[in-house]
Design a protein around this motif. Sequence first.
Motif, PDB file in Angstrom:
ATOM      1  N   SER A 164       5.931  -1.133  -6.662  1.00 50.38           N
ATOM      2  CA  SER A 164       4.746  -1.767  -7.244  1.00 50.38           C
ATOM      3  C   SER A 164       3.471  -1.050  -6.839  1.00 50.38           C
ATOM      4  N   VAL A 165       3.619   0.109  -6.189  1.00 48.04           N
ATOM      5  CA  VAL A 165       2.486   0.878  -5.703  1.00 48.04           C
ATOM      6  C   VAL A 165       2.381   2.166  -6.522  1.00 48.04           C
ATOM      7  N   ASP A 166       1.165   2.530  -6.885  1.00 52.53           N
ATOM      8  CA  ASP A 166       0.948   3.775  -7.611  1.00 52.53           C
ATOM      9  C   ASP A 166       1.201   4.949  -6.667  1.00 52.53           C
ATOM     10  N   ILE A 167       2.231   5.734  -6.973  1.00 56.39           N
ATOM     11  CA  ILE A 167       2.599   6.862  -6.122  1.00 56.39           C
ATOM     12  C   ILE A 167       2.953   8.040  -7.017  1.00 56.39           C
ATOM     13  N   HIS A 168       2.678   9.232  -6.562  1.00 55.30           N
ATOM     14  CA  HIS A 168       3.026  10.434  -7.303  1.00 55.30           C
ATOM     15  C   HIS A 168       4.530  10.454  -7.553  1.00 55.30           C
ATOM     16  N   ILE A 179       0.840  -1.191   0.000  1.00 57.19           N
ATOM     17  CA  ILE A 179       0.000   0.000   0.000  1.00 57.19           C
ATOM     18  C   ILE A 179       0.878   1.246   0.000  1.00 57.19           C
ATOM     19  N   ALA A 180       0.230   2.390  -0.200  1.00 57.84           N
ATOM     20  CA  ALA A 180       0.884   3.690  -0.051  1.00 57.84           C
ATOM     21  C   ALA A 180       0.501   4.263   1.307  1.00 57.84           C
ATOM     22  N   TYR A 181       1.516   4.628   2.090  1.00 61.41           N
ATOM     23  CA  TYR A 181       1.322   5.066   3.475  1.00 61.41           C
ATOM     24  C   TYR A 181       1.954   6.428   3.662  1.00 61.41           C
ATOM     25  N   LEU A 182       1.221   7.350   4.268  1.00 66.30           N
ATOM     26  CA  LEU A 182       1.736   8.681   4.574  1.00 66.30           C
ATOM     27  C   LEU A 182       1.766   8.891   6.075  1.00 66.30           C
ATOM     28  N   VAL A 191       5.005   1.502   0.032  1.00 67.78           N
ATOM     29  CA  VAL A 191       5.763   2.740  -0.087  1.00 67.78           C
ATOM     30  C   VAL A 191       5.375   3.662   1.065  1.00 67.78           C
ATOM     31  N   VAL A 192       6.382   4.203   1.741  1.00 67.19           N
ATOM     32  CA  VAL A 192       6.167   5.075   2.886  1.00 67.19           C
ATOM     33  C   VAL A 192       6.638   6.486   2.540  1.00 67.19           C
ATOM     34  N   VAL A 193       5.773   7.461   2.757  1.00 62.36           N
ATOM     35  CA  VAL A 193       6.136   8.868   2.652  1.00 62.36           C
ATOM     36  C   VAL A 193       6.107   9.445   4.063  1.00 62.36           C
ATOM     37  N   ALA A 194       7.231   9.993   4.503  1.00 62.82           N
ATOM     38  CA  ALA A 194       7.349  10.545   5.854  1.00 62.82           C
ATOM     39  C   ALA A 194       7.592  12.047   5.734  1.00 62.82           C
ATOM     40  N   ASN A 195       6.674  12.828   6.259  1.00 60.38           N
ATOM     41  CA  ASN A 195       6.743  14.281   6.122  1.00 60.38           C
ATOM     42  C   ASN A 195       6.951  14.942   7.479  1.00 60.38           C
ATOM     43  N   LYS A 252       7.177   6.519  15.162  1.00 60.37           N
ATOM     44  CA  LYS A 252       5.969   5.898  14.628  1.00 60.37           C
ATOM     45  C   LYS A 252       6.152   5.501  13.167  1.00 60.37           C
ATOM     46  N   THR A 253       7.011   6.218  12.430  1.00 64.06           N
ATOM     47  CA  THR A 253       7.266   5.846  11.039  1.00 64.06           C
ATOM     48  C   THR A 253       7.971   4.506  10.959  1.00 64.06           C
ATOM     49  N   THR A 254       9.005   4.313  11.767  1.00 62.68           N
ATOM     50  CA  THR A 254       9.709   3.035  11.733  1.00 62.68           C
ATOM     51  C   THR A 254       8.819   1.907  12.246  1.00 62.68           C
ATOM     52  N   ALA A 255       7.956   2.205  13.207  1.00 58.45           N
ATOM     53  CA  ALA A 255       7.006   1.194  13.673  1.00 58.45           C
ATOM     54  C   ALA A 255       6.053   0.810  12.556  1.00 58.45           C
ATOM     55  N   ALA A 256       5.586   1.793  11.793  1.00 54.47           N
ATOM     56  CA  ALA A 256       4.696   1.511  10.666  1.00 54.47           C
ATOM     57  C   ALA A 256       5.394   0.665   9.616  1.00 54.47           C
ATOM     58  N   ILE A 257       6.652   0.991   9.322  1.00 53.64           N
ATOM     59  CA  ILE A 257       7.420   0.229   8.336  1.00 53.64           C
ATOM     60  C   ILE A 257       7.441  -1.250   8.701  1.00 53.64           C
TER      61      ILE A 257
END
Length: 446
Positions: free
Chosen positions: A345-349, A101-104, A126-130, A113-118
Motif C-alpha cells: 500500500s506504499v508507493d515504491i519504485h 511508510i517506505a523505509y530504507l 515497505v522495507v528496503v535493506a541494502n 538494525k533492519t529487524t529492529a526497524a521492522i
Amino acid sequence: MTLSADFLSKIRSYGTEAFDRLEQALHEEAPVSVRLNPRKPVELAGATERVPWWPGGLYLAERPAFTFMPELHQGCFYVQEAASMFIARVISFLTAGIGPIAYLDACAAPGGKTTAAIDALPSGSVVVANEYVASRADILRENLAKWGVPDVCVTQGDVSRFARMGARFDIVAADVPCSGEGMMRKDPKAVEQWSPALVKECAARQHKIVDDLWPALKPGGYLIYSTCTYAREEDEEMIRYIVDTYGAEPVEIPVDPSWNILPGIDTPYPCYRFIPGTTRSEGLFMAVLRKPADDNGGGRQRKPKGVPAVKTDKKLTQICGKWLDIEADIVVDQRGRVIARPAVSVDIHPELRPALHIADIKGRDPLPTVELALSAALRPDAFPTAELDYDTAIEYLRGNAITLAAAERGPVIVTYCGRPLGIVKNLGNRANNLHPAPWRILKRIN
C-alpha cells in the motif's frame, strides 16, 4: 587488550568523565543482549532484565552457545548489542500515529538494525535493506528470512543507485561504515586496525554516503545517522556537515535520564552517545535529521523500468498461491526461482518491491523453500508438519538427512516447540533435507 597511545589521547581530549570510565570499561566483559521477535514468542533462560530503551530487548546473565539454540535459527530472537536497539525506539517515536511508510536501511548487513526497524515500523510499511558487499548481503538475506516478515526487499550495491530513483523514502537509516572504536571491547580487530588515518578515511566515505542518500529522502522525511565510533570527525562533525550543507533540521528523541545516554560533544544539536562504563552497552552514536519540507531532493527521477525479467505462470500461481496467507503476485525470476511479490500500500519504485523466495522448480513441480517455511506469509495449513526433538532439530540444522515417523510423503514443515524450523521432502524411509547449505551448523558442541 592494548590500546594505542593515539587512541587514548584522542578520547581523553574530549574531557568528560564518561571517557575516563571508558578506558577501564574496555577491559571489562561486555554485556550479552538479545532482541525478541514479537511474531515468534519464546521464553529464554538466563534473562536478567529488559533493555530499558526497547522492551523487546533482554540482557542475559551469560552468553549461551547461541549456535546450538534452534530458537535462533527459527528467528525467535536476534543476538544484538543493546545500544543498537535504540533505533527501534527512534523509529517508534518518528512514526507514532501514522500509517505505512517506505523505509530504507542503506548499510544493512548483517540485519540487526533492519529487524529492529521492522518491529517498530507501522504495519504495512515497505522495507528496503541494502548492503554493498555481496557476501554480507547473503547473510542479510538469511537473517531477514528468519525474521519472517515478507514486506522486505534486499538489494546489493552502491547506495548511489537510490538517488537515481528519486525521493522515495520517508525514513532513511545510514549505519555507516566507521573506524569501529565502539566495538573494541568485543572485536580485537577493531583495536588492531585503528589509526588516525582510518578515522579520516571513514569520515570521507561517510560524506559520500550521505551525499548519495540525501536525494532518496522525501521532503519532510528523516535521516537516521549512526556509527559505532567515538570519533567526533565521524559523529558530531558529520551532523554539522549535514545541517550546513542540506539545511537539515536536527530532531530530538525523548530519553529517560536513568538510561545514561549521553549528549553529543561540543555540539548544539541533539545527539545520542552510548559509552561502555556509562551505558550498559557497547559504543554507539546516533542522530536524527529532518529534510526540509520544501526540499525536492535534487536530481532527476529515473523512469521506472518495472520488475526486471519476470514471467507469470498460471500453473505456479494456482499451486503456490494456495501456500500463502497474503495477497501476492507469483512470478519466476531470471534464476528460475518462484518469487511471491506481496501487494503493498506504499508507493515504491517497481525495482524495490518486496520479494519472497517461496519455491524452486524441481523437475515439473515447485518445491517450497525454507524462506517460505519461516515466513509469516505461510498459510498454517499449507503443508503437513512434523515435530522434532532437540537432537533431531540439530541434525536438521546441520543439513543431515532425518527420519520422520508417520509423516506424509512430500514437502513437510519440520517444527521445534511447535514453531516452524524448516522444510524437508519426506520420502518415507528418510527425508531429504532442504535446509540451505550456507545456513547449516558447522561447529561441534564442546
